[in-house]
Design a protein around this motif. Structure first.
Motif, PDB file in Angstrom:
ATOM      1  N   PRO A 101       0.807  -1.229   0.000  1.00  9.70           N
ATOM      2  CA  PRO A 101       0.000   0.000   0.000  1.00  9.70           C
ATOM      3  C   PRO A 101       0.835   1.273   0.000  1.00  9.70           C
ATOM      4  O   PRO A 101       0.461   2.254  -0.650  1.00  9.70           O
ATOM      5  CB  PRO A 101      -0.841  -0.122   1.277  1.00  9.70           C
ATOM      6  N   LEU A 102       1.956   1.262   0.726  1.00 11.10           N
ATOM      7  CA  LEU A 102       2.800   2.458   0.749  1.00 11.10           C
ATOM      8  C   LEU A 102       3.403   2.741  -0.618  1.00 11.10           C
ATOM      9  O   LEU A 102       3.271   3.844  -1.157  1.00 11.10           O
ATOM     10  CB  LEU A 102       3.914   2.314   1.797  1.00 11.10           C
ATOM     11  N   HIS A 103       4.026   1.733  -1.181  1.00  7.72           N
ATOM     12  CA  HIS A 103       4.680   1.946  -2.478  1.00  7.72           C
ATOM     13  C   HIS A 103       3.683   2.207  -3.584  1.00  7.72           C
ATOM     14  O   HIS A 103       3.934   2.991  -4.490  1.00  7.72           O
ATOM     15  CB  HIS A 103       5.589   0.751  -2.793  1.00  7.72           C
ATOM     16  N   SER A 104       2.553   1.549  -3.485  1.00  5.53           N
ATOM     17  CA  SER A 104       1.500   1.803  -4.456  1.00  5.53           C
ATOM     18  C   SER A 104       1.036   3.268  -4.383  1.00  5.53           C
ATOM     19  O   SER A 104       0.846   3.929  -5.406  1.00  5.53           O
ATOM     20  CB  SER A 104       0.331   0.856  -4.189  1.00  5.53           C
ATOM     21  N   PHE A 105       0.893   3.783  -3.170  1.00  9.55           N
ATOM     22  CA  PHE A 105       0.453   5.175  -3.011  1.00  9.55           C
ATOM     23  C   PHE A 105       1.527   6.151  -3.506  1.00  9.55           C
ATOM     24  O   PHE A 105       1.209   7.158  -4.151  1.00  9.55           O
ATOM     25  CB  PHE A 105       0.105   5.459  -1.546  1.00  9.55           C
ATOM     26  N   LEU A 106       2.785   5.805  -3.226  1.00 10.74           N
ATOM     27  CA  LEU A 106       3.881   6.660  -3.701  1.00 10.74           C
ATOM     28  C   LEU A 106       3.911   6.690  -5.236  1.00 10.74           C
ATOM     29  O   LEU A 106       4.139   7.750  -5.842  1.00 10.74           O
ATOM     30  CB  LEU A 106       5.227   6.166  -3.147  1.00 10.74           C
ATOM     31  N   ILE A 107       3.633   5.548  -5.837  1.00  7.66           N
ATOM     32  CA  ILE A 107       3.536   5.484  -7.299  1.00  7.66           C
ATOM     33  C   ILE A 107       2.360   6.330  -7.783  1.00  7.66           C
ATOM     34  O   ILE A 107       2.470   7.087  -8.746  1.00  7.66           O
ATOM     35  CB  ILE A 107       3.380   4.010  -7.770  1.00  7.66           C
ATOM     36  N   GLY A 108       1.220   6.210  -7.076  1.00  7.55           N
ATOM     37  CA  GLY A 108       0.037   6.996  -7.429  1.00  7.55           C
ATOM     38  C   GLY A 108       0.316   8.488  -7.396  1.00  7.55           C
ATOM     39  O   GLY A 108      -0.106   9.229  -8.291  1.00  7.55           O
TER      40      GLY A 108
END
Lengths: 205, 205
Positions: free
Chosen positions: A83-90
């Motif tokens: 979730p963290l890396h996905s949000f950073l990508i977002g």
DNA sequence: TAAAAACTGTACTTACGGTACAGTAAAATC
DNA sequence: GATTTTACTGTACCGTAAGTACAGTTTTTA
């Protein structure tokens, strides 16, 4: 039905641009109907008064925004499981999207309405509030997921942190407009990203 | 001269409240003169047209802001020698000041003007730009001092970081208005403070 | 006391929001 | 194929606001 809603859409499109450029109070019905090549009677057939135009504008804007955000963060979710890396990508994708708007973000209708609140009825003011709460919930859910895995390095309220996303965008739009530099908004989004990264990165980094 | 500038000030005060509530385009001269208990001729004696009122409003607002910020950050400088800790104290003081505004921040004139740019002449648009650049310079100088002592833990552009202060305030004002919660702005300032703290704190923390 | 500053009063023009209502062309429905 | 509904046009009108013009009056200052 097709022709009617086509004209309605055209009116809304013209009105949106004008409202974001000059404000709602300074946007005249006459200029809208001139640009749309329609008569005043035609306008009032679609919207019984200016307040109904305001509401329709806002509803349309909110729906468009929601669609864009859903699409963007669904994609980022597909690119990374965490979730963290996905949000950073977002956030990176969002910054890139803002960078690609050649003449900058045209402005947020919620913000213009907030700065001209006395012009609108209670129903519209409630709409802006609820929309902002929807934004809060969206990002709050994300941060709830993140904190299940990563402890925050500073004590922060997650609702406040969720608001910070909208806050950054709203502020960035204004700063971009003020400085006449469309690049400010994407760079501010990247700074928000930097904060999220620092806040949730494991201590040894 | 005393009486004249007193009336002028009264007009500006009334106009400022109205503009922040409804926007410039929706603020009528008639309502201003009614509230000020003056005739239209009297109004046009002080301001030759609405654009001159707009400019005078902005200039007055900018001067007030500058005075407040100077005062606040001078005080924080006296409370701590270290530039980082002094700035963190300054942000805390600022957040407290925003919290003490009983009915919330009334709004930033620079922001309202940016969202209604087409209403104003080039001179006014240049003024909003220069003001934002002054804000940037103020905080850029602070961050230059800080980075001389503390290395940043993430690579950030210091002009962007300086803009982030204004960005947080501008966004916070909008979010506070949208949510009808004056507490949002001070809490967002505290989140900015959290970022600055994380970004510049020595690694072992 | 003269002049400059700070207004008032009147009259007018243009533009805008909004209302009212009668009429009409095209599209969808029966 | 007739009828109803949708999507308009056209005309005329009202009240309010921005702004102009300019002559006259009071108040303050030099």
């Amino acid at each position: 039905m097709a022709k009617g809603s086509e004209t309605r859409e055209r009116l809304l499109g013209i009105a949106e641009v004008a409202v974001l450029e000059k404000g709602f109070g300074a946007t005249s019905i006459d200029e809208i109907i001139a640009a749309a090549e329609i008569t005043k009677s035609g306008f009032f057939y679609h919207f019984k008064d200016k307040n109904h135009l305001a509401r329709a504008l806002l509803v349309r804007y909110i729906e468009k925004e929601e669609f864009i955000l859903d699409d963007l963060f669904n994609r980022s979710r597909e690119l990374h499981d965490d979730p963290l890396h996905s949000f950073l990508i977002g956030l990176k994708l969002f910054a890139e999207m803002m960078e690609d708007l050649s003449s900058g973000h045209p402005g947020c209708l919620v913000a213009t309405y907030c700065y001209q609140e006395r012009l609108f009825d209670q129903e519209i003011r409630d709409l802006t509030r609820e929309t902002t709460l929807v934004w809060r919930k969206r990002f709050r859910d994300t941060f709830d997921e993140i904190t299940e895995i990563y402890p925050a390095r500073d004590s922060v309220d997650l609702d406040d942190l969720a608001d910070m996303v909208s806050n950054t965008v709203e502020g960035g739009i204004i700063m971009s407009k003020a400085l006449r530099d469309p690049g400010v908004l994407p760079r501010q989004v990247m700074l928000l990203r930097s904060y999220i990264k620092l806040l949730f990165s494991p201590t040894r980094n």
